[in-house]
Design a protein around this motif. Structure first.
Motif, PDB file in Angstrom:
ATOM      1  N   LEU A  12     -29.518  25.886  21.409  1.00  0.00           N
ATOM      2  CA  LEU A  12     -28.971  25.384  22.670  1.00  0.00           C
ATOM      3  C   LEU A  12     -29.124  26.398  23.796  1.00  0.00           C
ATOM      4  O   LEU A  12     -29.180  26.030  24.971  1.00  0.00           O
ATOM      5  CB  LEU A  12     -27.490  25.017  22.489  1.00  0.00           C
ATOM      6  CG  LEU A  12     -27.207  23.798  21.601  1.00  0.00           C
ATOM      7  CD1 LEU A  12     -25.721  23.695  21.307  1.00  0.00           C
ATOM      8  CD2 LEU A  12     -27.712  22.524  22.268  1.00  0.00           C
ATOM      9  N   ARG A  40     -32.453  25.806  25.580  1.00  0.00           N
ATOM     10  CA  ARG A  40     -32.746  24.482  26.097  1.00  0.00           C
ATOM     11  C   ARG A  40     -33.321  24.565  27.507  1.00  0.00           C
ATOM     12  O   ARG A  40     -33.096  25.535  28.234  1.00  0.00           O
ATOM     13  CB  ARG A  40     -31.486  23.622  26.100  1.00  0.00           C
ATOM     14  CG  ARG A  40     -30.446  24.049  27.123  1.00  0.00           C
ATOM     15  CD  ARG A  40     -29.145  23.298  26.890  1.00  0.00           C
ATOM     16  NE  ARG A  40     -28.153  23.583  27.924  1.00  0.00           N
ATOM     17  CZ  ARG A  40     -27.382  24.649  27.948  1.00  0.00           C
ATOM     18  NH1 ARG A  40     -27.492  25.554  27.003  1.00  0.00           N
ATOM     19  NH2 ARG A  40     -26.495  24.822  28.899  1.00  0.00           N
ATOM     20  N   LYS A  86     -32.451  20.256  32.014  1.00  0.00           N
ATOM     21  CA  LYS A  86     -31.631  19.315  31.253  1.00  0.00           C
ATOM     22  C   LYS A  86     -30.166  19.673  31.358  1.00  0.00           C
ATOM     23  O   LYS A  86     -29.299  18.815  31.322  1.00  0.00           O
ATOM     24  CB  LYS A  86     -32.062  19.327  29.789  1.00  0.00           C
ATOM     25  CG  LYS A  86     -33.115  18.293  29.446  1.00  0.00           C
ATOM     26  CD  LYS A  86     -32.555  16.905  29.571  1.00  0.00           C
ATOM     27  CE  LYS A  86     -33.606  15.866  29.259  1.00  0.00           C
ATOM     28  NZ  LYS A  86     -33.158  14.513  29.553  1.00  0.00           N
ATOM     29  N   MET A 107     -33.059  19.150  18.600  1.00  0.00           N
ATOM     30  CA  MET A 107     -33.622  19.933  19.687  1.00  0.00           C
ATOM     31  C   MET A 107     -34.911  19.298  20.215  1.00  0.00           C
ATOM     32  O   MET A 107     -35.298  19.530  21.367  1.00  0.00           O
ATOM     33  CB  MET A 107     -33.889  21.371  19.232  1.00  0.00           C
ATOM     34  CG  MET A 107     -34.897  21.517  18.109  1.00  0.00           C
ATOM     35  SD  MET A 107     -35.020  23.223  17.510  1.00  0.00           S
ATOM     36  CE  MET A 107     -35.573  24.044  18.997  1.00  0.00           C
ATOM     37  N   ASP A 141     -24.043  18.619  20.052  1.00  0.00           N
ATOM     38  CA  ASP A 141     -25.384  19.018  20.485  1.00  0.00           C
ATOM     39  C   ASP A 141     -25.742  18.332  21.797  1.00  0.00           C
ATOM     40  O   ASP A 141     -26.239  18.964  22.736  1.00  0.00           O
ATOM     41  CB  ASP A 141     -26.407  18.653  19.408  1.00  0.00           C
ATOM     42  CG  ASP A 141     -26.185  19.384  18.099  1.00  0.00           C
ATOM     43  OD1 ASP A 141     -26.972  20.274  17.770  1.00  0.00           O
ATOM     44  OD2 ASP A 141     -25.199  19.075  17.402  1.00  0.00           O
ATOM     45  N   PHE A 186     -26.111  19.893  25.543  1.00  0.00           N
ATOM     46  CA  PHE A 186     -27.447  19.735  26.117  1.00  0.00           C
ATOM     47  C   PHE A 186     -27.390  19.054  27.477  1.00  0.00           C
ATOM     48  O   PHE A 186     -28.393  18.939  28.176  1.00  0.00           O
ATOM     49  CB  PHE A 186     -28.314  18.910  25.159  1.00  0.00           C
ATOM     50  CG  PHE A 186     -29.728  19.370  25.060  1.00  0.00           C
ATOM     51  CD1 PHE A 186     -30.717  18.792  25.833  1.00  0.00           C
ATOM     52  CD2 PHE A 186     -30.086  20.383  24.192  1.00  0.00           C
ATOM     53  CE1 PHE A 186     -32.038  19.206  25.738  1.00  0.00           C
ATOM     54  CE2 PHE A 186     -31.392  20.809  24.086  1.00  0.00           C
ATOM     55  CZ  PHE A 186     -32.372  20.219  24.865  1.00  0.00           C
TER      56      PHE A 186
END
Length: 636
Positions: free
Chosen positions: A454, A457, A461, A532, A552, A556
């Protein structure tokens, strides 16, 4: 409306109208109808008090004096170690004990009854055990009781399981042990004491599941539990023992394959820096006899407890919860759970007594029964510091992680087995433990190993969802088959009111497969790709109220819609956080999905500790910190 009679409606269908006040047992109902009361809604409204009340009752049960001796002292199986801490009653696992929610709902109903003062109760339910509790409660309270079966519920228990449960508990235990020996005997070739250097000072205990795909490609140990920490151990040239508990699963379906995999790990891993072994490597005829001896002792002690059922009445209450927890009690004392726990105790005693003194022990903490055996055996063998690692989310209603605070007080006799420290993976877990009274000096923060991705990322996003003209829905399946089926039925219905070009991607839980052929009206893409990879290509995530996949998505920056099931706790790991939509009806799902493009992005509350350099883990392991490159310490 005659409030002197209560209709307890335990069914999914609409309750009938009549001269009574309707109490919904398993649904949220219509909030605008004043003549209907929803017990699931009251559970959420009174959550703090109810959670405290339930855990206090479990504490009182263990402290109940029988023949001038506490129940937990009657179950002392080793000096200073009570088997009480290994029972289903103290484990409080929602996956193993299916009556936890009923107990809490009964607390709500008793309080409601004290307010409404009914003269009679009509229970519409097909649940015989629940009806038995209601009958005793009404008799003790002086309330007239009628039980009417609805015929709306159907058991989905397989014939094989029904036959198995017809066996006496001892028969179930022996049957399970025989099957266990036949399946696990090949693993006895890998005792933890073999090939262990006398200089090895750290032991990790985990499950031989959740392996990274690289482990099968390279024959080198790679785990989604420990992720980057494994490479840091290699770089530091730390000699480590890995003791794995084997669980049968698709990637490693047999013990023989597990044996071969461990052999390859030992052959290819770390130039002798690592030693991999199975806990079942300690199996022997002598050990089995010792486990059976403990099992017989335990059964005999449970027989001497007399009318234990009277102890299941909470203080100050007319309820007796014995019918709900009778199976858990007998399974813990004489059934397969008793047999497994006795076996686990002996396996850990044998394994840890054969190792050279370990300076540090680290294990995955879920507060399962075997963990209490491990803690006892670790200390009995004279090993050093012990740390339990909470490797995933800590849900509000997940009783496995919480005890009545009185259990944390040391009395010097059969105390709750606890590690020296519990390693928590971020602010949310720390707050959960702190709020419940866990000793502050025994908590440490470490990086969330399973969620380090994470931190990498796409920053775009994190700021908001990159929406396209096509609505892209990601459905994350649940470990419970019934929950997954319900979600898919709701999506199937909702599709009638969604744009025709909507994309549906489904990621099933590893424990329950979802087939596209079962939902022919939907154009489903079924995938096992990691989150992911999936999250950047979706606009909204639809989950049950249990799965950790919701976290998650939340971290995200993806909107999350979760189902609230009125027949179980709100087990969402996002409970209480802003920006999450909870639904109780199919119609609400359609609205939530259609409104996603108009929703304003809400910045997520810091959840995990994310730092790719793992400075906190380095400190725990006694390694020197390194210069952090890339992302600084962050929390998502």
């Amino acid at each position: 409306m005659n409030s002197s009679t209560l209709l307890i409606w335990d069914a999914e269908a609409t309750p009938p109208k009549g001269d009574w006040k309707t109490i919904l047992w398993r649904s949220f109902g219509d909030a605008d109808d004043p003549d209907i009361i929803s017990v699931p809604k009251l559970v959420e409204d009174q959550a703090d008090a109810l959670r405290k009340r339930y855990l206090a009752w479990i504490y009182e049960l263990g402290a109940t004096r029988i023949q001038d001796k506490r129940l937990l002292d009657h179950l002392e199986l080793r000096p200073g170690f009570s088997f009480w801490w290994m029972t289903l009653l103290t484990e409080n696992s929602y996956a193993k004990s299916n009556r936890l929610y009923d107990a809490v709902r009964l607390f709500v109903l008793e309080d409601l009854s004290n307010t409404l003062q009914p003269d009679g109760v009509i229970m519409a339910s097909d649940d015989k055990l629940l009806a038995s509790v209601f009958w005793h409660w009404c008799r003790n309270s002086g309330i007239a009781f009628k039980w009417k079966q609805t015929g709306l519920s159907r058991s989905q228990v397989s014939l094989k399981k029904r036959v198995y449960h017809l066996l006496p508990y001892a028969g179930q235990a022996v049957t399970w042990l025989a099957k266990y020996i036949l399946q696990r005997w090949p693993l006895r070739r890998h005792p933890a004491s073999s090939d262990v250097s006398s200089k090895t000072e750290i032991t990790f205990v985990d499950y031989l599941i959740n392996l990274d795909h690289r482990a099968f490609m390279t024959d080198k140990f790679a785990s989604n539990y420990w992720t980057d920490l494994i490479e840091i151990l290699n770089q530091g040239k730390i000699k480590v023992n890995w003791v794995h508990l084997y669980l049968q699963h698709e990637a490693v379906p047999t013990a023989r394959q597990a044996h071969n995999l461990i052999t390859r790990f030992n052959h290819n891993d770390g130039n002798g820096l690592k030693s991999h072994a199975s806990l079942d490597g300690a199996l022997s005829l002598l050990l089995l006899f010792s486990a059976l001896h403990d099992y017989i002792r335990l059964g005999w002690r449970s027989l001497r407890l007399g009318k234990i059922r009277k102890c299941f009445r909470p203080s100050g209450s007319d309820l007796n919860l014995w019918p709900l927890f009778k199976r858990d009690w007998f399974d813990s004392m004489r059934g397969r759970t008793a047999m497994w726990n006795c076996l686990a105790l002996n396996l850990f005693e044998r394994t840890l007594s054969q190792l050279p003194r370990q300076k540090l022990g680290i294990y995955l903490q879920e507060n399962q029964g075997w963990e209490k055996a491990f803690i006892y055996a670790w200390r009995a063998a004279g090993h050093g510091h012990l740390t339990g690692v909470v490797h995933t989310t800590v849900r509000y209603w997940d009783f496995r992680y919480f005890y009545d605070p009185q259990n944390y007080e040391c009395t010097g006799k059969n105390d709750l087995p606890m590690p020296d420290h519990v390693a928590l993976n971020g602010p949310m877990a720390l707050d959960a433990y702190r709020d419940w009274g866990y000793p502050e000096d025994q908590m440490i923060e470490v990086e969330a190993l399973r969620y380090l991705y994470l931190a990498k990322r796409n920053s775009a996003k994190a700021e908001g969802t990159d929406l396209t003209s096509v609505l892209r829905i990601l459905v994350c399946g649940d470990i419970l088959p019934a929950a997954s089926r319900q979600m898919m039925r709701w999506i199937e219905t909702a599709a009638n009111d969604l744009p025709d070009n909507t994309c549906y991607t489904v990621k099933p839980h590893p424990a329950f497969d979802i087939k596209a052929s079962d939902y022919p009206s939907l154009k489903l893409r079924i995938t096992n790709a990691p989150l992911m990879e999936l999250l950047p290509d979706c606009d909204i995530v639809f989950t049950s109220n249990i799965t950790s996949a919701a976290v998650d998505a939340y971290c995200f920056g993806i909107p999350v819609v979760s189902v609230l099931d009125g027949n179980t706790f709100n087990m969402s790991p996002l409970r209480g956080l802003k920006g999450v939509v909870y639904i109780t009806k199919k119609a609400e799902l359609v609205a939530a999905l259609l409104n996603v493009k108009q929703r304003e992005h809400v910045a997520g509350t810091p959840y995990f500790c994310l730092d790719n350099g793992l400075p906190r883990w380095r400190k725990l392991l006694g390694l020197k910190p390194v210069e952090q490159e890339g992302l600084a310490d962050s929390a998502s």
